[in-house]
Each structure stands twice: as C-alpha cells, then as structure tokens.
Design a protein around this motif. Structure first.
Motif, PDB file in Angstrom:
ATOM      1  N   LEU A  79      35.875 -42.530  18.901  1.00 14.10           N
ATOM      2  CA  LEU A  79      34.649 -42.124  18.352  1.00 14.10           C
ATOM      3  C   LEU A  79      34.728 -41.654  17.567  1.00 14.10           C
ATOM      4  CD1 LEU A  79      32.869 -40.978  21.803  1.00 14.10           C
ATOM      5  CD2 LEU A  79      32.933 -43.332  20.557  1.00 14.10           C
ATOM      6  N   GLY A  80      33.756 -41.584  16.368  1.00 15.84           N
ATOM      7  CA  GLY A  80      33.564 -40.897  15.141  1.00 15.84           C
ATOM      8  C   GLY A  80      32.150 -40.133  15.194  1.00 15.84           C
ATOM      9  N   ALA A  81      31.265 -40.678  14.281  1.00 10.72           N
ATOM     10  CA  ALA A  81      29.730 -40.035  14.126  1.00 10.72           C
ATOM     11  C   ALA A  81      28.952 -40.530  15.439  1.00 10.72           C
ATOM     12  CB  ALA A  81      29.088 -40.967  12.962  1.00 10.72           C
ATOM     13  N   PRO A  82      28.325 -39.420  15.991  1.00  4.09           N
ATOM     14  CA  PRO A  82      27.509 -39.715  17.037  1.00  4.09           C
ATOM     15  C   PRO A  82      26.318 -40.456  17.120  1.00  4.09           C
ATOM     16  CG  PRO A  82      27.699 -37.291  16.728  1.00  4.09           C
ATOM     17  CD  PRO A  82      28.079 -38.034  15.443  1.00  4.09           C
ATOM     18  N   ASN A  83      26.187 -41.328  18.176  1.00  6.22           N
ATOM     19  CA  ASN A  83      24.819 -42.295  18.116  1.00  6.22           C
ATOM     20  C   ASN A  83      23.488 -41.331  18.770  1.00  6.22           C
ATOM     21  OD1 ASN A  83      25.448 -44.799  17.423  1.00  6.22           O
ATOM     22  ND2 ASN A  83      26.312 -45.535  19.259  1.00  6.22           N
ATOM     23  N   TYR A  84      22.795 -41.076  18.075  1.00  6.32           N
ATOM     24  CA  TYR A  84      21.569 -40.305  18.352  1.00  6.32           C
ATOM     25  C   TYR A  84      20.577 -41.180  18.520  1.00  6.32           C
ATOM     26  CZ  TYR A  84      23.984 -36.148  16.634  1.00  6.32           C
ATOM     27  OH  TYR A  84      24.873 -35.104  16.428  1.00  6.32           O
ATOM     28  N   PRO A  85      19.454 -40.948  19.455  1.00  5.32           N
ATOM     29  CA  PRO A  85      18.460 -41.860  19.772  1.00  5.32           C
ATOM     30  C   PRO A  85      17.541 -42.098  18.218  1.00  5.32           C
ATOM     31  CG  PRO A  85      18.085 -39.613  21.050  1.00  5.32           C
ATOM     32  CD  PRO A  85      19.288 -39.694  20.105  1.00  5.32           C
ATOM     33  N   GLY A  86      16.915 -43.150  18.318  1.00  2.64           N
ATOM     34  CA  GLY A  86      16.109 -43.693  17.070  1.00  2.64           C
ATOM     35  C   GLY A  86      17.134 -44.187  15.920  1.00  2.64           C
ATOM     36  N   ASP A  87      18.541 -44.278  16.158  1.00  2.00           N
ATOM     37  CA  ASP A  87      19.243 -44.932  15.103  1.00  2.00           C
ATOM     38  C   ASP A  87      19.552 -46.422  15.741  1.00  2.00           C
ATOM     39  OD1 ASP A  87      20.992 -45.472  12.898  1.00  2.00           O
ATOM     40  OD2 ASP A  87      22.074 -43.648  13.448  1.00  2.00           O
ATOM     41  N   THR A  88      20.313 -47.296  14.976  1.00  2.00           N
ATOM     42  CA  THR A  88      20.737 -48.487  15.396  1.00  2.00           C
ATOM     43  C   THR A  88      22.142 -48.624  14.928  1.00  2.00           C
ATOM     44  OG1 THR A  88      18.660 -49.413  14.764  1.00  2.00           O
ATOM     45  CG2 THR A  88      20.696 -51.203  14.697  1.00  2.00           C
ATOM     46  N   MET A  89      22.779 -48.973  16.034  1.00  2.00           N
ATOM     47  CA  MET A  89      24.361 -49.225  15.836  1.00  2.00           C
ATOM     48  C   MET A  89      24.755 -50.536  15.593  1.00  2.00           C
ATOM     49  SD  MET A  89      27.768 -48.193  18.313  1.00  2.00           S
ATOM     50  CE  MET A  89      27.255 -49.309  19.809  1.00  2.00           C
ATOM     51  N   VAL A  90      25.333 -51.110  14.933  1.00  2.00           N
ATOM     52  CA  VAL A  90      25.868 -52.528  14.501  1.00  2.00           C
ATOM     53  C   VAL A  90      27.291 -52.598  14.610  1.00  2.00           C
ATOM     54  CG1 VAL A  90      25.923 -54.190  12.819  1.00  2.00           C
ATOM     55  CG2 VAL A  90      23.843 -52.652  12.578  1.00  2.00           C
ATOM     56  N   LEU A  91      27.533 -53.552  15.618  1.00  2.00           N
ATOM     57  CA  LEU A  91      28.944 -53.655  16.043  1.00  2.00           C
ATOM     58  C   LEU A  91      29.333 -55.198  15.129  1.00  2.00           C
ATOM     59  CD1 LEU A  91      28.617 -53.130  20.010  1.00  2.00           C
ATOM     60  CD2 LEU A  91      30.246 -51.820  18.145  1.00  2.00           C
ATOM     61  N   THR A  92      30.502 -55.060  14.653  1.00  2.00           N
ATOM     62  CA  THR A  92      31.076 -55.997  13.799  1.00  2.00           C
ATOM     63  C   THR A  92      32.728 -56.269  14.463  1.00  2.00           C
ATOM     64  OG1 THR A  92      31.962 -54.650  12.070  1.00  2.00           O
ATOM     65  CG2 THR A  92      29.747 -55.805  11.897  1.00  2.00           C
ATOM     66  N   GLY A  93      33.127 -57.310  14.164  1.00  2.00           N
ATOM     67  CA  GLY A  93      34.572 -57.504  14.654  1.00  2.00           C
ATOM     68  C   GLY A  93      35.356 -58.614  13.844  1.00  2.00           C
TER      69      GLY A  93
END
Length: 131
Positions: A79-93
């Motif tokens: 883990l790195g930067a926290p996931n806070y409400p209201g954000d979007t996480m984009v997963l790439t692979g």
C-alpha cells in the motif's frame, strides 16, 4: 496471454459505502475504516480503505480480465497513498512473465494523490478460459 500484454484499466469509485462494507466484510473493525471523527483524531482527513479490501479489488481486476477459470496463486501487494471517499482508484496491469498457462501480472492502483497499491499477481489461466 503474452509477455507485455496490457490489461485494460479498471476505474473504481471509492465511496464511503465501499470502504465501510469492505472493512465489515473482512472483519476489520478498526475505527479508522468507518468513523470519520476517529480517523481525524488519528491524523487522517477521513476514513480510508483497508488492505483486505484493496487485496480483493486487485484479485477482482485480474479475474475480470482472465475469466472465471483463472486461479490466483500469489498476490503480493504494497500500500501507498490512502484511498479516501470521493476519489477514484484506477487499476492497471501488465503481464511481466508467462510460463505455460501461468502469468505474473504487475498491478498498479492509482488515485488522486498517488499510487495506492502496487505489486504482482501470479495467475493460472486454463486453456480456453482467458478473455
């Protein structure tokens, strides 16, 4: 499935409900995952996603791409930067290694403040089951 293959990105809206539901589902009752005031008292601007939810989302990302026959053998994430409400996480692979029907995929999940998760997933995809 071949070396260098890029998986399509997956955008995940980080909602308060997702954070709390993930914590409850994984039996992680630490207050920083459901009580905003407690999280602020501990120095966080809001509640944040736990590692078990992130781990599940990474697994979902891989199986969504490779199909229901895919078997995860190893998920090694940091883990790195926290996931806070209201954000979007984009997963790439990106597929970084292939040996027979088994691949290692480098995964990154980024949000508005940086890299939330990085790591690798080793997955076996039986012949004919890859998407």
């Amino acid at each position: 499935m071949k070396h260098g293959e890029e998986l399509p990105p997956l955008e995940i809206e980080v909602t308060r409900t997702l954070i709390v539901a993930g914590a409850i589902a994984s039996r992680d009752y630490q207050d920083v995952h459901h009580d905003a005031e407690s999280a602020r008292r501990r120095g966080s601007p809001d509640i944040f996603m736990n590692i078990l939810t992130t781990n599940g989302l990474v697994g979902r990302y891989i199986t969504d791409h490779f199909g229901p026959g895919a078997v995860l053998h190893k998920v090694a994430i940091r883990l790195g930067a926290p996931n806070y409400p209201g954000d979007t996480m984009v997963l790439t692979g990106t597929v970084v290694e292939v040996e027979g029907d088994t691949a290692t995929v480098k995964v990154i999940g980024a949000n508005g403040i940086g890299t939330h998760v990085s790591g690798t997933v080793t997955v076996t995809v039986p012949p004919g089951s890859a998407s």
